[in-house]
Design a protein around this motif. Structure first.
Motif, PDB file in Angstrom:
ATOM      1  N   ARG A  20      -9.853  46.963 -22.133  1.00 44.75           N
ATOM      2  CA  ARG A  20     -11.469  47.239 -22.263  1.00 44.75           C
ATOM      3  C   ARG A  20     -11.965  48.501 -21.908  1.00 44.75           C
TER       4      ARG A  20
ATOM      5  N   ARG B 138      -0.668  51.468 -25.416  1.00 40.83           N
ATOM      6  CA  ARG B 138       0.284  50.589 -24.524  1.00 40.83           C
ATOM      7  C   ARG B 138       1.090  51.283 -23.302  1.00 40.83           C
TER       8      ARG B 138
ATOM      9  N   ARG C 266      -1.453  39.724 -21.609  1.00 40.34           N
ATOM     10  CA  ARG C 266      -0.771  39.599 -22.900  1.00 40.34           C
ATOM     11  C   ARG C 266       0.494  39.431 -22.922  1.00 40.34           C
TER      12      ARG C 266
ATOM     13  N   ASP D 159      -4.316  40.147 -31.795  1.00 44.14           N
ATOM     14  CA  ASP D 159      -3.404  40.110 -30.711  1.00 44.14           C
ATOM     15  C   ASP D 159      -2.099  39.653 -30.743  1.00 44.14           C
TER      16      ASP D 159
HETATM   17  O1   DC Z   1      -7.761  39.414 -21.266  1.00 50.97           O
HETATM   18  P1   DC Z   1      -8.960  40.345 -22.080  1.00 50.97           P
HETATM   19  O2   DC Z   1      -9.935  39.343 -22.858  1.00 50.97           O
HETATM   20  O3   DC Z   1     -10.018  40.984 -21.038  1.00 50.97           O
HETATM   21  O4   DC Z   1      -8.326  41.363 -22.857  1.00 50.97           O
HETATM   22  C1   DC Z   1      -9.028  41.974 -23.960  1.00 50.97           C
HETATM   23  C2   DC Z   1      -8.087  42.545 -25.070  1.00 50.97           C
HETATM   24  O5   DC Z   1      -7.142  43.422 -24.384  1.00 50.97           O
HETATM   25  C3   DC Z   1      -7.307  41.492 -25.637  1.00 50.97           C
HETATM   26  O6   DC Z   1      -7.981  41.081 -26.828  1.00 50.97           O
HETATM   27  C4   DC Z   1      -6.036  42.102 -25.873  1.00 50.97           C
HETATM   28  C5   DC Z   1      -5.915  43.109 -24.956  1.00 50.97           C
HETATM   29  N1   DC Z   1      -4.836  43.069 -23.811  1.00 50.97           N
HETATM   30  C6   DC Z   1      -3.410  43.391 -24.292  1.00 50.97           C
HETATM   31  O7   DC Z   1      -3.287  43.741 -25.543  1.00 50.97           O
HETATM   32  N2   DC Z   1      -2.463  43.525 -23.281  1.00 50.97           N
HETATM   33  C7   DC Z   1      -2.955  42.995 -22.152  1.00 50.97           C
HETATM   34  N3   DC Z   1      -1.994  42.883 -21.070  1.00 50.97           N
HETATM   35  C8   DC Z   1      -4.162  42.593 -21.647  1.00 50.97           C
HETATM   36  C9   DC Z   1      -5.292  42.513 -22.846  1.00 50.97           C
END
Ligand code: DC
Length: 219
Positions: free
Chosen positions: A38, A93, A124, A178
């Motif tokens: 974010r 990432r 995720r 995602d």
């Molecule tokens: O958990 P969140 O809603 O705050 O995550 C926001 C975005 O960040 C979500 O759409 C995918 C990404 N995200 C990710 O790809 N890998 C993670 N470990 C955490 C979040």
């Protein structure tokens, strides 16, 4: 011994509530990894950039300062959509990986100054990519409609104007992005406990997670 708990799953599945309870119960340091994405997305937007521009997004991730994670604007749906876009960029990432792994290996002290018993990270791809050898892996999910209803209620409770159909559409769009991206897509680790909270309340989800963790005799 410092233990690592990985909690993954889609948005509004109940991860936040569960993680908070586990964090307090086991005295763990918590990292909400969504905030990293974010903050990256928000930085790109603030500079007038496009979150889907890989070069710009990666540069923002590399320049991220952990102090930016407490910005309240990161809780907005605008930041969530930008996060979902930048998180599909492999360079983003990669840029955020070391910070997450360092946190898991050397969890910071708790707010009261005492040493943590370990780390709990939610996101995720924690159980699959960031901490594939985590001691405990939980995959928390719920149907898209239930998650959209929870998010809608949360927005209303915060006094924000929200339209359910729009929230549901945004949720579907973010889930699709995602889950279908090639870099660390949202998928449960094979050794994760699958917690479908569609028909569970927070208490039941916590009890199920606690049973699973206690069965591992880590503490
Ligand atoms: O958990 P969140 O809603 O705050 O995550 C926001 C975005 O960040 C979500 O759409 C995918 C990404 N995200 C990710 O790809 N890998 C993670 N470990 C955490 C979040």
């Amino acid at each position: 011994m410092s233990i690592v708990i990985a909690v993954d799953g889609p948005a509004a599945a109940g991860k936040g509530t569960l993680v908070k309870r586990l964090e307090e119960h086991f005295k763990l340091s918590k990292l909400d990894t969504g905030l990293l994405y974010r903050a990256t997305g928000w930085k790109v937007l603030a500079d007038g950039g496009d979150p889907e521009d890989a070069e710009v997004a990666e540069a923002a991730a590399r320049a991220l300062d952990p102090a930016e994670l407490s910005n309240p604007d990161l809780r907005t749906d605008e930041a969530a959509q930008a996060a979902s876009k930048v998180s599909a960029v492999p360079g983003v990432r990669a840029a955020l990986l070391d910070f997450q792994r360092d946190f898991a290996q050397k969890p910071p002290h708790l707010a009261d100054g005492s040493p943590a018993h370990g780390a709990i990270l939610d996101g995720r791809d924690i159980g699959t990519t960031v901490c594939p050898s985590a001691d405990v892996k939980l995959f928390v999910t719920a149907s898209t409609e239930i998650r959209a209803k929870r998010r809608f209620k949360e927005l209303q409770d915060r006094g924000l104007d929200a339209i359910y159909a729009r929230v549901l559409e945004d949720m579907k769009e973010r889930d699709e992005r995602d889950s279908s991206r090639s870099a660390s897509p949202l998928v449960a680790a094979s050794d994760a406990l699958l917690l479908d909270t569609s028909d569970m309340d927070a208490e039941q989800a916590y009890a199920a997670a606690l049973d699973f963790i206690n069965s591992k005799n880590l503490f």
